[in-house]
Write an enzyme that holds these catalytic residues in place. Structure first.
Site: not given
Ligand code: MRU
Length: 365
Positions: A242, A253
């Site tokens: 991300d 995650k």
């Protein structure tokens, strides 16, 4: 990618030309539903409640959200407000900020009446670029998998965490793109899919994708990966990201870091696959500097699933009254990463490695 033989992307302009359609990922894997986003508020809400999710797709949805906002208020103030509203939806994925910066810079060059059309077209370009980037990531990563399978002389076992497949992007995915390309090329492989508590993106979304594409796979509890690695059951890990620092730290995650530690301890190669839009060139220390999203504790204390009669239910699984914490991402330091698979090739996880692939950033710095 295809669902029941029909090609889909995760987001596309609706036939009316003034809204966008998305696949509602909160309903997968049990129901396939398309939702229309027609306003800034609807786009922001879709990102916030994870109707759309995954760093690249969040970015593209935000870009379209900015376009939708320009139909409502195309003034400079309206633009500033829309950027702020969309930026506030999810804090960790840098693709969101990157897409907003790109579209808003473009819009400041044009008069208000032209802003909707400009933003809509720019969002479409970002989506197309994402598809091309992810396909290229697939080609570069597939070579790693093919070489590994050839070296082992047997089907290889790949472990992945969360969902970094086509549902997390516009098409192809990041971590799953090499798996799709390699599988299509005939490389024998099997994927271990971490369930990825608390929201189960692995069990629900990655398993759904791999099923639809016919890729052999097995869903495992998040805690099983270390055990499998100790017993030679995993040949390589590939995850998405991300936000990646300029020094190669990878934020993904929650739980990714533990997999990287286990991989390091067992000498299993650990790759992150990501497009350039996921690199935050302003950051050098991911653990210290990347903002980690804290989500609603209900995602930990409750589970939603399908009942035997086909209906959906949400049940409580935590002792009532116990406090719950829900950090949604963690950072894997570059020293635990074997390589970063990008659309330009595979980078060594370091400032020098990333700059070698993106020399224009050296000049910018
Ligand atoms: C290609 S996407 C990479 C990441 O966005 C993915 O691994 C991930 O962590 C997604 O998190 P989510 O909270 O589902 O948006």
């Amino acid at each position: 990618m295809k669902i029941d033989g029909k090609p889909y992307r995760t987001i596309w302009p609706a036939p009316d030309g003034v809204s966008v359609a998305v696949i509602d990922q909160t309903r997968l894997p049990f129901a396939f539903e398309v939702r229309r986003l027609a306003s800034l508020a609807e786009a922001a809400e879709a990102i916030r409640v994870m109707v759309v999710r995954g760093a690249p797709l969040i970015g593209v949805t935000a870009a379209y959200g900015l376009a939708l906002a320009m139909r409502e208020d195309a003034s400079n103030d309206g633009l500033d407000r829309a950027v702020a509203a969309l930026a506030a939806t999810r804090p960790t994925a840098i693709n969101l900020r990157w897409a907003l910066d790109r579209v808003s810079a473009n819009l400041r060059q044009v008069q208000a009446p032209e802003r909707f059309a400009h933003a809509f077209a720019e969002a479409g370009r970002i989506a197309e670029e994402d598809v091309a980037s992810c396909h290229a990531i697939g080609n570069h990563g597939a070579r790693i998998l093919a070489d590994l399978a050839a070296a082992k002389g047997r089907p290889i076992n790949v472990l992945t965490h969360c969902n970094a497949g086509w549902l997390a992007t516009v098409d192809w995915g990041t971590a799953l793109a090499p798996i799709y390309v390699a599988h299509d090329q005939g490389v024998p492989l099997h994927v271990y899919v971490d369930e990825t508590r608390p929201r189960n993106q692995g069990a629900a979304l990655t398993a759904f994708e791999l099923n639809a594409h016919g890729v052999p796979h097995t869903v495992i509890a998040d805690n099983a990966g270390g055990h499998l690695m100790q017993h030679g059951g995993i040949d390589v890990c590939i995850v998405g990201s991300d936000r990646t620092t300029a020094t190669g730290d990878v934020c993904n995650k929650i739980g990714t870091y533990l997999k990287a530690l286990a991989a390091h301890d067992n000498r299993v190669p650990f790759y992150a696959a990501l497009p350039f839009s996921t690199i935050d060139w302003t950051l050098a220390d991911g653990v210290a500097e990347i903002p980690i999203e804290e989500r609603d504790g209900r995602e930990v204390s409750h589970l939603t699933g399908r009942l035997p009669d086909g209906g959906f239910a949400t049940i409580e699984v935590v002792s009532p009254g116990s406090p719950v914490a829900n950090p949604a991402f963690d950072v894997t330091p570059a020293r635990l990463v074997t390589g970063i698979i990008t659309e330009r090739g595979v980078a060594e996880p370091s400032a020098a490695g990333l700059l070698a692939l993106y020399p224009e950033r050296r000049r910018a710095a």
